[in-house]
Design a protein around this motif. Structure first.
Motif, PDB file in Angstrom:
ATOM      1  N   GLY A   2       0.810  -1.204   0.000  1.00  0.00           N
ATOM      2  CA  GLY A   2       0.000   0.000   0.000  1.00  0.00           C
ATOM      3  C   GLY A   2       0.846   1.257   0.000  1.00  0.00           C
ATOM      4  N   GLN A   3       0.155   2.384   0.062  1.00  0.00           N
ATOM      5  CA  GLN A   3       0.829   3.672   0.061  1.00  0.00           C
ATOM      6  C   GLN A   3       0.083   4.639   0.966  1.00  0.00           C
ATOM      7  OE1 GLN A   3       3.859   5.187  -1.637  1.00  0.00           O
ATOM      8  NE2 GLN A   3       3.187   6.209   0.224  1.00  0.00           N
ATOM      9  N   PRO A 132       4.821  10.425   1.957  1.00  0.00           N
ATOM     10  CA  PRO A 132       4.661  11.453   0.932  1.00  0.00           C
ATOM     11  C   PRO A 132       3.467  12.340   1.280  1.00  0.00           C
ATOM     12  CG  PRO A 132       3.796   9.379   0.132  1.00  0.00           C
ATOM     13  CD  PRO A 132       4.440   9.089   1.466  1.00  0.00           C
ATOM     14  N   VAL A 133       3.454  13.551   0.745  1.00  0.00           N
ATOM     15  CA  VAL A 133       2.492  14.564   1.173  1.00  0.00           C
ATOM     16  C   VAL A 133       1.686  15.105  -0.001  1.00  0.00           C
ATOM     17  CG1 VAL A 133       2.256  16.858   2.225  1.00  0.00           C
ATOM     18  CG2 VAL A 133       3.953  15.243   3.111  1.00  0.00           C
ATOM     19  N   VAL A 134       0.398  15.302   0.234  1.00  0.00           N
ATOM     20  CA  VAL A 134      -0.445  16.117  -0.635  1.00  0.00           C
ATOM     21  C   VAL A 134      -0.774  17.381   0.144  1.00  0.00           C
ATOM     22  CG1 VAL A 134      -2.658  16.332  -1.817  1.00  0.00           C
ATOM     23  CG2 VAL A 134      -1.423  14.166  -1.895  1.00  0.00           C
ATOM     24  N   ASN A 218      -5.569  12.412 -11.244  1.00  0.00           N
ATOM     25  CA  ASN A 218      -4.207  12.809 -10.899  1.00  0.00           C
ATOM     26  C   ASN A 218      -3.820  12.339  -9.499  1.00  0.00           C
ATOM     27  OD1 ASN A 218      -3.719  14.114 -13.338  1.00  0.00           O
ATOM     28  ND2 ASN A 218      -4.571  16.048 -12.599  1.00  0.00           N
ATOM     29  N   VAL A 219      -4.746  12.485  -8.540  1.00  0.00           N
ATOM     30  CA  VAL A 219      -4.446  12.125  -7.156  1.00  0.00           C
ATOM     31  C   VAL A 219      -4.228  10.625  -7.030  1.00  0.00           C
ATOM     32  CG1 VAL A 219      -5.296  12.090  -4.777  1.00  0.00           C
ATOM     33  CG2 VAL A 219      -5.704  14.097  -6.212  1.00  0.00           C
ATOM     34  N   ILE A 220      -5.202   9.852  -7.443  1.00  0.00           N
ATOM     35  CA  ILE A 220      -5.117   8.408  -7.232  1.00  0.00           C
ATOM     36  C   ILE A 220      -4.009   7.777  -8.062  1.00  0.00           C
ATOM     37  CG2 ILE A 220      -6.877   7.799  -8.959  1.00  0.00           C
ATOM     38  CD1 ILE A 220      -6.297   6.161  -5.491  1.00  0.00           C
ATOM     39  N   ASN A 225       1.302   5.159  -8.161  1.00  0.00           N
ATOM     40  CA  ASN A 225       2.600   5.126  -8.846  1.00  0.00           C
ATOM     41  C   ASN A 225       3.580   6.017  -8.105  1.00  0.00           C
ATOM     42  OD1 ASN A 225       1.942   3.642 -11.559  1.00  0.00           O
ATOM     43  ND2 ASN A 225       0.295   5.138 -11.280  1.00  0.00           N
ATOM     44  N   PRO A 226       4.041   5.600  -6.914  1.00  0.00           N
ATOM     45  CA  PRO A 226       4.859   6.447  -6.055  1.00  0.00           C
ATOM     46  C   PRO A 226       6.178   6.869  -6.684  1.00  0.00           C
ATOM     47  CG  PRO A 226       4.851   4.181  -5.251  1.00  0.00           C
ATOM     48  CD  PRO A 226       3.795   4.279  -6.309  1.00  0.00           C
ATOM     49  N   GLU A 227       6.616   6.206  -7.786  1.00  0.00           N
ATOM     50  CA  GLU A 227       7.849   6.624  -8.423  1.00  0.00           C
ATOM     51  C   GLU A 227       7.707   7.998  -9.072  1.00  0.00           C
ATOM     52  OE1 GLU A 227       5.593   4.064 -11.410  1.00  0.00           O
ATOM     53  OE2 GLU A 227       6.080   4.024  -9.284  1.00  0.00           O
TER      54      GLU A 227
END
Length: 230
Positions: A2-3, A132-134, A218-220, A225-227
């Motif tokens: 997960g992420q 990671p941050v939004v 864009n968000v999902i 795709n964390p890269e």
């Protein structure tokens, strides 16, 4: 795998919880995301966890309980002292580490420089949690300054910023705000969603979300795709 990701606002009441409602309504069931607000202050009556659950009508299994919950509507460092309780950053970071590889939306308390304790800032916790941050900013006047400051504070500390998302009342400035922040801030705009013009039932909110939130994915897609992290 997960992420988990952290939802950071450019200030208090900027729209983090509204964004969280949108995200959970659209993606919780299909991708197994859960909502978590580890530090809740001002928890008199309905806290943010209860608000998101009520708005989205999702079962309790999609929600984690806060680690620290204070009644005082103030910064965590002040609220904890007022209520005679200790907020331990090391303990909180350990709890956060357990969720790092899960699909969890972690909503912060206030802006990134809000103190957890007298000498420990939120932004340090974000960095040490390695999430990671939004960044959530407003659609309105002033958001360019506030969002650029937040992005700069995060990126200068080598925090992975996935992008920023603007929420709030419909504004004639919002498109230029987004374009300007993206051009100057070094982070992509993931989208813009305006507040609904009236109170919505859970079913109406889900319909609103499907039509107005993350319409370009864009968000999902960034989360999946964390890269692509910035």
């Amino acid at each position: 795998m997960g992420q988990a990701f952290y939802v950071a606002g450019t200030g208090t009441d900027v729209g983090k919880t509204f964004f969280s409602c949108l995200f959970m309504a659209k993606y919780a069931e299909s991708y197994g995301f859960r909502y978590w607000k580890p530090i809740q202050t001002g928890a008199v009556g309905t806290g943010d966890t209860e608000l998101v659950q009520k708005t989205t009508d999702l079962p309790e299994s999609y929600f984690l309980k806060p680690v620290y919950e204070f009644q005082t509507p103030a910064s965590p460092h002040y609220a904890s002292k007022q209520e005679g309780r200790i907020l331990d950053p090391k303990f909180l970071l350990n709890e956060l580490s357990k969720e790092r590889k899960s699909n969890t939306l972690v909503e912060g308390a206030g802006g990134v420089f809000v103190p957890w304790t007298d000498d420990y800032l939120t932004i340090r916790g974000i960095g040490e949690s390695n999430f990671p941050v939004v960044v959530i900013g407003s659609t309105e006047l002033g958001t360019i300054n506030h969002t650029l400051l937040t992005l700069d504070a995060l990126t200068s500390r080598f925090v992975a910023v996935l992008g920023f998302y603007l929420v709030g009342p419909e504004s004639s400035l919002q498109v230029d705000n987004a374009e300007t922040i993206q051009r100057l801030g070094g982070a992509p705009c993931l989208g813009i969603t305006n507040f609904p013009k009236q109170k919505l039932s859970p079913s109406e909110f889900i319909s609103f979300t499907n039509n107005h939130f993350d319409t370009d994915r864009n968000v999902i897609d960034t989360l999946l795709n964390p890269e692509d992290e910035v």
